[in-house]
Design a protein around this motif. Sequence first.
Motif, mmCIF file in Angstrom:
data_model
loop_
_atom_site.group_PDB
_atom_site.id
_atom_site.type_symbol
_atom_site.label_atom_id
_atom_site.label_comp_id
_atom_site.label_asym_id
_atom_site.label_seq_id
_atom_site.Cartn_x
_atom_site.Cartn_y
_atom_site.Cartn_z
ATOM 1 N N GLU A 116 0.810 -1.224 0.000
ATOM 2 C CA GLU A 116 0.000 0.000 0.000
ATOM 3 C C GLU A 116 0.840 1.270 0.000
ATOM 4 O O GLU A 116 0.299 2.376 -0.119
ATOM 5 N N ASP A 119 0.664 3.710 -3.145
ATOM 6 C CA ASP A 119 -0.621 4.428 -3.160
ATOM 7 C C ASP A 119 -0.670 5.489 -2.068
ATOM 8 O O ASP A 119 -1.198 6.582 -2.282
ATOM 9 N N PHE A 120 -0.107 5.191 -0.893
ATOM 10 C CA PHE A 120 -0.069 6.161 0.198
ATOM 11 C C PHE A 120 0.688 7.416 -0.235
ATOM 12 O O PHE A 120 0.214 8.541 -0.050
ATOM 13 N N ARG A 122 1.382 8.408 -3.310
ATOM 14 C CA ARG A 122 0.671 9.077 -4.404
ATOM 15 C C ARG A 122 -0.526 9.867 -3.895
ATOM 16 O O ARG A 122 -0.864 10.908 -4.454
ATOM 17 N N SER A 123 -1.171 9.406 -2.852
ATOM 18 C CA SER A 123 -2.321 10.117 -2.283
ATOM 19 C C SER A 123 -1.918 11.310 -1.439
ATOM 20 O O SER A 123 -2.638 12.305 -1.394
ATOM 21 N N HIS A 124 -0.780 11.224 -0.768
ATOM 22 C CA HIS A 124 -0.412 12.250 0.206
ATOM 23 C C HIS A 124 0.777 13.117 -0.182
ATOM 24 O O HIS A 124 1.079 14.093 0.519
ATOM 25 N N TYR A 125 1.468 12.769 -1.279
ATOM 26 C CA TYR A 125 2.646 13.549 -1.695
ATOM 27 C C TYR A 125 2.502 14.024 -3.141
ATOM 28 O O TYR A 125 2.424 15.217 -3.399
ATOM 29 N N ASP A 126 2.479 13.103 -4.098
ATOM 30 C CA ASP A 126 2.397 13.457 -5.519
ATOM 31 C C ASP A 126 1.763 12.283 -6.256
ATOM 32 O O ASP A 126 2.260 11.156 -6.157
ATOM 33 N N ARG A 127 0.726 12.561 -6.996
ATOM 34 C CA ARG A 127 -0.004 11.475 -7.673
ATOM 35 C C ARG A 127 0.845 10.742 -8.712
ATOM 36 O O ARG A 127 0.516 9.635 -9.118
#
Length: 142
Positions: A116, A119-120, A122-127
Amino acid sequence: MTDPWNPADPGVLRLPSGRLVRGRGLRRPLDGSAPTPSYALYLLGRQPPPVTWEFRWIRWPDFRLPADRAEARAALTEAWERAAGERVEIACGGGRGRTGTALACLAVLDGVPAEEAVDFVRSHYDRRAVETPWQKRYVRRF
């Protein structure tokens, strides 16, 4: 102990433990008002330019993986440990592939399941963080 990063500042990632780490691309210079790190981990194919703060350099060519994986693991572990009380920055040239991969590894060290972690980040830093299939695989096996 250093004042922490402002969680609202660009590039700052809050890990589940509450540790704050800033990711960035070195090709984008810091603006004069941006806080400097107390410690940085630079992920580059060649020696980074000199800075006034403490740093460690890991040879990590663009779009690739670290040249020495044991050294990279030790450096990432040190960065994660130091982020508990210092302003730690993780940076590469563009701030996405290598930096995203390293931030995902820090998330794994912080307790995010390896499957995970990309995805973490990408969700919280940069997609668009973690750019290649082998970088994703590196995180899963971290």
